[in-house]
Scaffold this active site. Structure first.
Site, mmCIF file in Angstrom:
data_model
loop_
_atom_site.group_PDB
_atom_site.id
_atom_site.type_symbol
_atom_site.label_atom_id
_atom_site.label_comp_id
_atom_site.label_asym_id
_atom_site.label_seq_id
_atom_site.Cartn_x
_atom_site.Cartn_y
_atom_site.Cartn_z
ATOM 1 C CB THR A 1 -0.917 0.075 1.058
ATOM 2 O OG1 THR A 1 -2.080 -1.038 0.970
ATOM 3 C CG2 THR A 1 -1.699 1.290 1.185
ATOM 4 C CB SER B 1 1.973 -7.908 0.948
ATOM 5 O OG SER B 1 1.057 -7.757 1.512
ATOM 6 C CG ASP C 1 -3.166 -7.750 3.074
ATOM 7 O OD1 ASP C 1 -3.591 -7.151 4.000
ATOM 8 O OD2 ASP C 1 -3.761 -7.822 1.941
#
Length: 354
Positions: free
Chosen positions: A16, A59, A91
């Site tokens: 992110t 991820s 994640d």
């Protein structure tokens, strides 16, 4: 005389913190690490930073072979830098941190993973704080192990679990307190941490490993779980299975009993680990008949090791010691390698840490 800045390698993998909006959804990997640094210009005051964009992925696409690639990258750059900061999606960050704690042992420098829940160009982002905090830990602390730095906390990588999908306080340390908190200064909690030091006369490198066995999985036991799943997994090539049992590591022993399949798997040389599916629970299999019978059938208790860590540790064992017997696998699995498991094997002595 101005003090020279420590040299830090910033390794990018995506997540992110590197995302931009594409077709109405966040797409990681759209911002490279040089651009990320432009969002946080003050980090140049903290360290002499070199960036390396290793991957540009969400991820959820992280793979065991990428963990090996990250470890190899650190190995080839180890003597050139004072520390390593890995930019990663949230994640699977805890899986990567755990895997690296086994792939790179006896560290004399910090290896830090961080990321963000909100991209750096957005108002209210946590990217700036997490990157600055990570660089501060890399340059100011003497914590020389694989850690996750997130939301002001320093957490041992193989003791960390993701609890929240969106909130900034996404990660919690399980079985122990965080190693420290990052405020105006770095405050240590009193938990033991590795602080091995390089010396001018020491040429010893950390212990690096190059393999992870990918045919290992986690199975969550549920009411009605079909025990025939276990031999089917072995049939398609799985070499190790982590089961998340009920409560303190209990599995069905009457209807839909797992006992015969555990015994059969063990006889075939396939280790069956039993962890707890409780979010903050451990595997004390000797307490109840349902756990004790599974142990007697050959399963290995996870004790206070979280299931994600049990997965990556078994991957490491099977990948690097392929000829190990079940007993040798058991002995190594229950040996503390990187702070992932304690000596406590009785719930009577379970630590109060929350």
């Amino acid at each position: 005389m101005k003090k020279s800045l420590k040299k830090i390698l910033l390794i990018g993998t995506g997540g992110t913190i590197t995302a931009k909006m594409v077709d109405g959804a966040w797409k990681p990997g759209e911002i490279n690490e040089d651009e990320l640094m432009n969002f946080i210009p003050e980090i140049q005051q903290l360290a002499s930073i070199k960036t390396l964009n290793l991957f540009k992925i969400d991820s959820v696409g992280m793979q065991p072979k990428y963990w090996v690639k990250i470890a190899q990258t650190i190995k080839s750059n180890y003597k050139l830098f004072d520390g390593f900061v890995i930019i990663h999606g949230s994640d699977t960050m805890h899986y990567t941190a755990s895997a690296l704690s086994f792939l790179i042992q006896k560290l004399t420098k910090p290896v830090i993973l961080t990321g963000a829940m909100v991209p750096p160009q957005e108002i209210g982002t946590d990217a700036k704080r997490n990157v600055i905090d990570s660089l501060r830990v890399a340059t100011e602390s003497r914590i020389h192990e694989v850690v996750i730095v997130f939301n002001g906390k320093i957490m041992r990588g193989n003791r960390t679990k993701k609890f929240r999908e969106l909130e900034f306080d996404a990660y919690h340390s399980i079985g122990m307190s965080p190693l420290g908190l990052i405020e105006q200064s770095i405050r240590y909690t009193g938990e033991h941490y590795n602080s091995n030091q390089e010396t001018e006369t020491s040429t010893q490198m950390p212990l690096f490993f190059d393999n992870m066995e990918i045919e290992v999985c986690i199975q969550k036991i549920t009411p009605g779980y079909n025990p025939e799943i276990i031999p089917k997994l072995i049939e398609i090539g799985y070499k190790g299975i982590i089961t998340e049992g009920f409560g303190s590591g209990n599995v069905p022993i009457y209807e839909n009993s797992l006992i015969d399949e555990i015994q059969s798997a063990t006889q075939k040389g396939v280790p069956i680990i039993v962890c707890s599916q409780c979010a903050v629970g451990f595997s004390w299999m000797m307490i109840y008949e349902a756990g004790k019978k599974a142990m007697m059938a050959g399963s290995i208790p996870g004790y206070d090791m979280i299931s994600e860590t049990a997965l990556t540790k078994l991957m490491w064992i099977l990948g690097n010691f392929p000829k190990a017997t079940i007993q040798e696998i058991t002995d190594l699995f229950l040996t503390d390698v990187a702070g992932e498991i304690s000596e406590i094997k009785n719930p009577e002595y379970k630590r109060v840490w929350e």
